[in-house]
Design a protein around this motif. Structure first.
Motif, PDB file in Angstrom:
ATOM      1  N   GLU A  35       0.357  -1.230  -0.136  1.00  0.00           N
ATOM      2  CA  GLU A  35       0.118  -0.032   0.288  1.00  0.00           C
ATOM      3  C   GLU A  35       0.854   1.007  -0.301  1.00  0.00           C
ATOM      4  OE1 GLU A  35      -4.151  -1.067   2.441  1.00  0.00           O
ATOM      5  OE2 GLU A  35      -2.147  -0.966   3.496  1.00  0.00           O
ATOM      6  N   PHE A  36       2.240   0.951   0.590  1.00  0.00           N
ATOM      7  CA  PHE A  36       2.985   2.507  -0.345  1.00  0.00           C
ATOM      8  C   PHE A  36       4.111   1.793  -0.612  1.00  0.00           C
ATOM      9  CE2 PHE A  36       3.698   0.668   4.732  1.00  0.00           C
ATOM     10  CZ  PHE A  36       4.884   0.308   4.627  1.00  0.00           C
ATOM     11  N   LYS A  44       2.757   6.920  -4.067  1.00  0.00           N
ATOM     12  CA  LYS A  44       2.855   5.848  -3.102  1.00  0.00           C
ATOM     13  C   LYS A  44       3.626   6.242  -2.136  1.00  0.00           C
ATOM     14  CE  LYS A  44      -0.220   2.064  -4.578  1.00  0.00           C
ATOM     15  NZ  LYS A  44       0.216   0.762  -4.421  1.00  0.00           N
ATOM     16  N   TRP A  49       2.507   9.924   2.197  1.00  0.00           N
ATOM     17  CA  TRP A  49       2.192   8.086   2.873  1.00  0.00           C
ATOM     18  C   TRP A  49       0.477   9.009   3.678  1.00  0.00           C
ATOM     19  CZ3 TRP A  49       6.758   6.053   5.192  1.00  0.00           C
ATOM     20  CH2 TRP A  49       7.855   5.150   4.707  1.00  0.00           C
ATOM     21  N   ILE A  52      -2.927   8.761   1.985  1.00  0.00           N
ATOM     22  CA  ILE A  52      -2.823   7.782   1.230  1.00  0.00           C
ATOM     23  C   ILE A  52      -4.522   7.035   2.209  1.00  0.00           C
ATOM     24  CG2 ILE A  52      -2.733   5.374   0.962  1.00  0.00           C
ATOM     25  CD1 ILE A  52       0.401   6.122   0.598  1.00  0.00           C
TER      26      ILE A  52
END
Length: 279
Positions: A35-36, A44, A49, A52
């Protein structure tokens, strides 16, 4: 009725705040690291961060973020923090490829760090390359994080710094075959049997101490950081094995430095009794 509605609204706000506070206190590092990422040019990447997910807002808005530069010009030299109080013991462990790092999770709650009377249990270890913390602006080659936690969710992390040298790191040497087994397999886990965290074997007499955050989302704050002043040796091949195992295209999993924001950073020197081997 209006008074009752106001009371209900106030109660709801208080409950929400209490739940949010409790949630933040128990926050953990994100396990799904897809997810990052650490690519500065990516949506991302570290600078995004905090955008998100709503629960990652501290990554963008927190004023006590980690890592930081440990500068001799700003640290306060002290001797009252004492010998770093750790008691480590062997435990069964599981090695996991989280996508951007390798985590070694300890099964037994038999190792701990004690700070000001509070006992933090050693839960897991993971690595960042290059180092996240810097010394007088200099970034080293590798940083090991030993993550400790209380039952209530308070977290304390010990950071150990490494530079490439002729002497291999004995702890990583024990995990070589297991690291190779989970190469390029995000989410892969492997039971590695009994490991002894005492093999990390860092000096407990000189260390930096400050209040910061987790260095990955959710970037939870109020983390007690201890960064060991001693710089240990690691072989280049050992670092490359960690990098290959996570298969990260950015070739780094080190978060950029964060503003100090007038935080107190102490450098403790201890010269008293109890300097024998770690119990």
């Amino acid at each position: 009725m209006a008074k009752l509605a106001s009371l209900v609204l106030i109660f709801g706000l208080v409950t929400t705040l209490l739940l949010l506070t409790s949630y933040q206190a128990m926050s953990q590092e994100v396990e799904d690291e897809s997810e990052f990422n650490y690519d500065e040019n990516s949506e991302k990447g570290p600078q995004h961060w905090g955008d998100i997910k709503p629960e990652w807002f501290m990554c963008k808005n927190g004023t006590m973020q980690s890592p930081i530069d440990l500068s001799n010009q700003t640290v306060q030299i002290v001797s009252n923090l004492g010998l770093l109080n750790i008691s480590y013991h062997p435990s069964n462990a599981t090695l996991k490829n989280r996508g951007h790092d390798i985590k070694l999770e300890l099964i037994a709650n038999s190792s701990y760090l004690q700070i000001n009377g509070t006992q933090y249990v050693l839960k897991q270890l993971h690595w960042h390359s290059p180092s996240e913390h810097t010394i007088d602006g200099k970034r080293l080659d590798l940083e090991l994080h030993l993550v400790h936690q209380t039952p209530s969710g308070k977290t304390a992390v010990i950071g150990v710094l490494y530079k490439i040298g002729l002497i291999p790191d004995p702890f990583l040497a024990l995990l070589t075959k297991d690291l190779m087994a989970i190469t390029n397999s995000t989410g892969a886990e492997r039971e590695v049997g009994v490991v002894d965290p005492r093999i990390v074997n860092f000096r407990r007499t000189q260390y930096y101490r400050y209040m910061g955050s987790l260095t990955t989302p959710e970037c939870t704050q109020n983390i007690t950081w201890t960064v060991v002043k001693e710089v240990k040796s690691v072989r280049k091949e050992q670092i490359e094995l960690l990098q290959v195992a996570v298969h990260d295209e950015s070739n780094t999993n080190a978060r950029p430095l964060q503003p100090l924001n007038n935080r107190l950073v102490q450098l403790n020197y201890y010269y008293g009794p109890g300097l024998g081997p770690t119990p």
